[in-house]
Write a protein that holds these residues in place. Structure first.
Motif, mmCIF file in Angstrom:
data_model
loop_
_atom_site.group_PDB
_atom_site.id
_atom_site.type_symbol
_atom_site.label_atom_id
_atom_site.label_comp_id
_atom_site.label_asym_id
_atom_site.label_seq_id
_atom_site.Cartn_x
_atom_site.Cartn_y
_atom_site.Cartn_z
ATOM 1 N N ALA A 1 0.826 -1.205 0.000
ATOM 2 C CA ALA A 1 0.000 0.000 0.000
ATOM 3 C C ALA A 1 0.864 1.261 0.000
ATOM 4 C CB ALA A 1 -0.931 -0.012 1.210
ATOM 5 N N ALA A 2 1.936 1.263 0.792
ATOM 6 C CA ALA A 2 2.802 2.452 0.862
ATOM 7 C C ALA A 2 3.495 2.706 -0.472
ATOM 8 C CB ALA A 2 3.830 2.261 1.978
ATOM 9 N N ILE A 3 3.992 1.646 -1.100
ATOM 10 C CA ILE A 3 4.673 1.800 -2.393
ATOM 11 C C ILE A 3 3.683 2.251 -3.461
ATOM 12 C CG2 ILE A 3 5.886 0.537 -4.210
ATOM 13 C CD1 ILE A 3 7.081 -1.221 -1.977
ATOM 14 N N ALA A 4 2.476 1.693 -3.444
ATOM 15 C CA ALA A 4 1.463 2.095 -4.432
ATOM 16 C C ALA A 4 1.071 3.554 -4.262
ATOM 17 C CB ALA A 4 0.241 1.191 -4.295
ATOM 18 N N LEU A 5 0.939 4.031 -3.032
ATOM 19 C CA LEU A 5 0.588 5.434 -2.806
ATOM 20 C C LEU A 5 1.680 6.373 -3.310
ATOM 21 C CD1 LEU A 5 -0.986 5.345 0.764
ATOM 22 C CD2 LEU A 5 -2.139 5.904 -1.378
ATOM 23 N N GLU A 6 2.935 5.999 -3.081
ATOM 24 C CA GLU A 6 4.018 6.884 -3.516
ATOM 25 C C GLU A 6 4.088 6.991 -5.037
ATOM 26 O OE1 GLU A 6 8.858 7.463 -2.995
ATOM 27 O OE2 GLU A 6 7.866 5.667 -2.217
ATOM 28 N N ARG A 7 3.636 5.985 -5.730
ATOM 29 C CA ARG A 7 3.746 5.986 -7.181
ATOM 30 C C ARG A 7 2.536 6.604 -7.868
ATOM 31 N NH1 ARG A 7 6.549 0.012 -8.203
ATOM 32 N NH2 ARG A 7 8.525 0.555 -7.204
ATOM 33 N N THR A 8 1.579 7.060 -7.090
ATOM 34 C CA THR A 8 0.464 7.777 -7.706
ATOM 35 C C THR A 8 0.891 9.202 -8.034
ATOM 36 O OG1 THR A 8 -0.387 8.508 -5.561
ATOM 37 C CG2 THR A 8 -1.191 6.393 -6.414
ATOM 38 N N ARG A 9 0.087 9.871 -8.824
ATOM 39 C CA ARG A 9 0.435 11.239 -9.223
ATOM 40 C C ARG A 9 0.157 12.257 -8.126
ATOM 41 N NH1 ARG A 9 -4.050 14.125 -11.359
ATOM 42 N NH2 ARG A 9 -5.979 12.908 -11.386
ATOM 43 N N PHE A 10 -0.471 11.798 -7.042
ATOM 44 C CA PHE A 10 -0.790 12.720 -5.952
ATOM 45 C C PHE A 10 0.347 12.820 -4.916
ATOM 46 C CE2 PHE A 10 -4.805 10.862 -7.426
ATOM 47 C CZ PHE A 10 -5.465 12.007 -7.832
ATOM 48 N N PHE A 11 1.224 11.827 -4.864
ATOM 49 C CA PHE A 11 2.265 11.803 -3.842
ATOM 50 C C PHE A 11 3.625 11.580 -4.491
ATOM 51 C CE2 PHE A 11 -1.605 10.123 -1.869
ATOM 52 C CZ PHE A 11 -1.758 11.010 -0.811
ATOM 53 N N ALA A 12 4.646 12.090 -3.824
ATOM 54 C CA ALA A 12 6.031 11.877 -4.247
ATOM 55 C C ALA A 12 6.947 12.219 -3.073
ATOM 56 C CB ALA A 12 6.386 12.732 -5.465
ATOM 57 N N ALA A 13 7.943 11.373 -2.838
ATOM 58 C CA ALA A 13 8.881 11.590 -1.738
ATOM 59 C C ALA A 13 10.086 12.362 -2.246
ATOM 60 C CB ALA A 13 9.322 10.251 -1.142
ATOM 61 N N SER A 14 10.484 13.399 -1.509
ATOM 62 C CA SER A 14 11.667 14.157 -1.879
ATOM 63 C C SER A 14 12.918 13.342 -1.589
ATOM 64 C CB SER A 14 11.718 15.473 -1.091
ATOM 65 O OG SER A 14 11.882 15.225 0.294
ATOM 66 N N ALA A 15 14.040 13.769 -2.129
ATOM 67 C CA ALA A 15 15.293 13.047 -1.916
ATOM 68 C C ALA A 15 15.681 13.017 -0.447
ATOM 69 C CB ALA A 15 16.404 13.693 -2.755
ATOM 70 N N ALA A 16 15.387 14.109 0.269
ATOM 71 C CA ALA A 16 15.751 14.168 1.688
ATOM 72 C C ALA A 16 14.896 13.222 2.529
ATOM 73 C CB ALA A 16 15.613 15.596 2.206
ATOM 74 N N THR B 1 11.082 -6.576 -3.337
ATOM 75 C CA THR B 1 10.493 -7.107 -4.564
ATOM 76 C C THR B 1 9.788 -6.035 -5.380
ATOM 77 O OG1 THR B 1 10.162 -9.234 -3.451
ATOM 78 C CG2 THR B 1 8.917 -8.846 -5.486
ATOM 79 N N PHE B 2 9.020 -5.183 -4.721
ATOM 80 C CA PHE B 2 8.171 -4.242 -5.447
ATOM 81 C C PHE B 2 8.621 -2.787 -5.334
ATOM 82 C CE2 PHE B 2 5.509 -7.854 -4.200
ATOM 83 C CZ PHE B 2 5.034 -8.258 -5.438
ATOM 84 N N GLY B 3 9.599 -2.501 -4.520
ATOM 85 C CA GLY B 3 10.033 -1.115 -4.345
ATOM 86 C C GLY B 3 11.535 -0.967 -4.427
ATOM 87 N N ALA B 4 12.090 -1.168 -5.605
ATOM 88 C CA ALA B 4 13.546 -1.081 -5.765
ATOM 89 C C ALA B 4 14.060 0.303 -5.381
ATOM 90 C CB ALA B 4 13.937 -1.416 -7.208
ATOM 91 N N ARG B 5 13.305 1.343 -5.730
ATOM 92 C CA ARG B 5 13.738 2.706 -5.390
ATOM 93 C C ARG B 5 13.696 2.920 -3.879
ATOM 94 N NH1 ARG B 5 10.415 5.207 -8.405
ATOM 95 N NH2 ARG B 5 8.839 5.802 -6.864
ATOM 96 N N GLU B 6 12.648 2.450 -3.245
ATOM 97 C CA GLU B 6 12.534 2.590 -1.792
ATOM 98 C C GLU B 6 13.612 1.773 -1.079
ATOM 99 O OE1 GLU B 6 8.732 3.614 -3.665
ATOM 100 O OE2 GLU B 6 10.137 1.936 -3.850
ATOM 101 N N ARG B 7 13.915 0.628 -1.611
ATOM 102 C CA ARG B 7 14.961 -0.208 -1.009
ATOM 103 C C ARG B 7 16.316 0.479 -1.098
ATOM 104 N NH1 ARG B 7 16.968 -5.964 -3.643
ATOM 105 N NH2 ARG B 7 18.697 -6.360 -2.223
ATOM 106 N N ALA B 8 16.647 1.036 -2.247
ATOM 107 C CA ALA B 8 17.944 1.692 -2.417
ATOM 108 C C ALA B 8 18.076 2.918 -1.509
ATOM 109 C CB ALA B 8 18.140 2.090 -3.885
ATOM 110 N N ALA B 9 16.983 3.657 -1.334
ATOM 111 C CA ALA B 9 17.040 4.855 -0.496
ATOM 112 C C ALA B 9 17.188 4.510 0.980
ATOM 113 C CB ALA B 9 15.780 5.702 -0.713
ATOM 114 N N PHE B 10 16.618 3.394 1.393
ATOM 115 C CA PHE B 10 16.601 3.051 2.817
ATOM 116 C C PHE B 10 17.776 2.175 3.235
ATOM 117 C CE2 PHE B 10 15.255 -0.036 6.093
ATOM 118 C CZ PHE B 10 14.977 0.830 7.139
ATOM 119 N N GLU B 11 18.445 1.531 2.296
ATOM 120 C CA GLU B 11 19.374 0.450 2.604
ATOM 121 C C GLU B 11 20.424 0.838 3.644
ATOM 122 O OE1 GLU B 11 22.118 -2.818 0.211
ATOM 123 O OE2 GLU B 11 21.329 -1.062 -0.837
#
Length: 515
Positions: free
Chosen positions: A283-298, A335-345
């Motif tokens: 659910a969190a990954i799906a919300l971030e990928r909608t056009r309504f939400f986006a996480a900044s680099a920070a 598996t489903f959030g390669a971008r989120e995984r790289a940012a958090f690793e």
């Protein structure tokens, strides 16, 4: 002249009394105003037993406990002055020391995990009395549970569902055969060596069955170690913590003489934990990928933190299996959030490391010379055999005809470190009040201490055995040159270089023929 009387005189007298109080006059005035305008509650007797307020001591504000090591007489948990501050100061000082020696620890058998464990032992109440902690302190179980959750969450991010489907054979052997066999062998040792009755022996086998990858980090995180061995140790330790919990709860009920084994509740806990670990990250990954939400680099690294905290909170509210939920959440993000995984690793690994080290310091403070002296020699023998016999026998049987070579199988058999899951389960046994609960906890704590010292100090040594470049001794090239009459012989460990004036061929091209 007569004394003043009337309402005005009473106001003046009350004001004089307030100004004369050594305590906070504003608070006293507020209480008197509330009593004047509101209804005074009737006195209630029996809320606090008299034994909970020992007026015959110099420190009546401290909590009095029942004789014989029982629980508190009343829930008056007034901490000793400076307790949290001293704990924070101790952790910061040991952390600084660990940072300063970390480079040396990566090259030798010195271990930062062992450093924090020994520091906790030295600072504990039974040794120097700097840290005032015991097994009943809430921070002990909470910090161990939080550290294990963070470690499993970050370890799960190293594995994806595709990896599990393609390489499940070896972890399946370790979980399907190795886990129950380890439980049985440990129970046999507990009965015949430590002298426990069968219910308590089976219980201690379940408590010590799960493994912890934290203390084998040099193996799991070393690219020179075969990938299938790293995958095996990571998946096994990530899943067996949650799978061991039903065994602990069932055997705890058996040891307590209860007829209700809670099988339905345990199945529900496993299912709820798995569902939370999968659905929340999706659910969190799906919300971030909608056009309504986006996480900044920070804020991108905090996405993983938010997912982990939400999984933890929902798991506690619904009583789901936290450990299975943590590992499943990490796998889902991988598996489903390669971008989120790289940012958090990297950020997540540092957070998990801090929690792990803090939990080790607190756990070490529970161990004291008096604690160790209470364990007979049979208990020490049990702790050693539980490490060097139980898991090796279980995995040797599990990996028959598995395709692992001797070196890989030996590493897997040795690296079954006991960690935070066993700490949490051991505290559950201690709080249950069953017969021999204190004896079981002593054996569990001793085995964990021996395991941490042994496994965290040998992971670097065993990992180096898989470094192919180190298999050829440095004197090998010198000997070959001497035998060839001083003619240079290429060192088999050296990387091939191109002759001067030539350029390496591009990928897919053959070198040009000489004209």
């Amino acid at each position: 002249m007569g004394a003043a009387s009337g309402p005005l005189a009473r106001v003046v007298a009350r004001g004089y009394h307030l100004l004369s109080l050594p305590a906070d006059p504003a608070r006293t005035a507020a209480e008197r105003l509330y009593a004047a305008v509101g209804s005074r509650p009737p006195p209630q007797l029996g809320l606090v037993p008299g034994a909970a307020v020992p007026l015959d001591t110099t420190a009546p504000e401290l909590l009095r406990r029942r004789p014989g090591g029982g629980g508190p007489v009343a829930d008056l948990t007034v901490s000793r002055p400076g307790g949290p501050t001293v704990l924070l100061l101790s952790f910061a000082a040991v952390l600084l020391l660990a940072v300063l020696v970390s480079a040396l620890a990566n090259r030798t058998i010195l271990s930062t995990a062992a450093l924090f464990l020994l520091a906790g032992f030295a600072l504990g109440e039974g040794t120097t009395g700097v840290l005032h902690l015991d097994a009943e302190s809430p921070i002990v179980a909470e910090l161990a549970e939080l550290a294990l959750f963070a470690v499993l969450f970050t370890d799960g991010m190293r594995v994806g569902w595709a990896d599990l489907r393609s390489a499940w054979r070896l972890p399946g052997r370790a979980l399907g055969w190795g886990l129950p066999l380890t439980l049985v062998v440990t129970a046999l040792l507990g009965h015949y060596v430590a002298g426990l009755d069968w219910p308590q022996a089976l219980l201690i086998g379940a408590v010590l069955a799960p493994t912890d990858p934290v203390f084998a980090a040099a193996l799991v995180g070393n690219d020179k170690v075969p990938a299938r061995l790293r995958h095996l140790l990571n998946v096994e330790s990530g899943v067996n913590d949650g799978l061991a919990l039903p065994f602990v709860v069932v055997l705890l009920a058996v040891a307590a003489g209860s007829s209700d084994l809670h099988l339905g509740e345990l199945t529900t806990e496993l299912a709820v934990g798995l569902a939370i670990g999968v659905l929340v990250p999706l659910a969190a990954i799906a919300l971030e990928r909608t056009r309504f939400f986006a996480a900044s680099a920070a804020y991108a690294p905090l996405n993983g933190v938010a997912i982990g905290l939400l999984v933890l909170a929902l798991g506690k509210v619904t009583h789901g299996n936290l450990f299975l939920a943590a590992f499943a959440a990490g796998i889902t993000v991988a598996t489903f959030g390669a971008r989120e995984r790289a940012a958090f690793e990297h950020f997540g690994e540092n957070v998990a490391e801090l929690l792990k080290l803090a939990a080790l310091l607190v756990f070490g403070a529970l161990i004291s010379p008096a604690f160790l002296a209470e364990i007979p020699w049979t208990g020490w023998l049990f702790a050693v055999l539980a490490i060097v016999v139980a898991r090796p026998i279980a995995l040797w049987i599990s990996f028959l005809r598995s395709g692992l070579n001797l070196r890989e199988q030996a590493a897997a058999m040795w690296f079954g470190p006991k960690g935070f899951a066993s700490v949490v389960y051991g505290l559950l046994v201690l709080e249950s009040g069953i017969v021999a609960a204190d004896e079981v906890f002593h054996l569990v704590a001793l085995t964990i201490v021996v395991s941490i010292l042994a496994h965290s100090s040998t992971d670097v040594v065993v990992a180096r055995a898989f470094d192919e470049s180190r298999e050829t001794p440095s004197w090998h090239g010198v000997l070959r040159r001497a035998r060839r009459g001083g003619r240079a012989v290429p060192d088999p460990r050296a990387q091939p270089t191109d002759p001067p004036g030539e350029t390496p061929a591009r990928a897919g091209e053959s070198p040009r023929a000489e004209s």
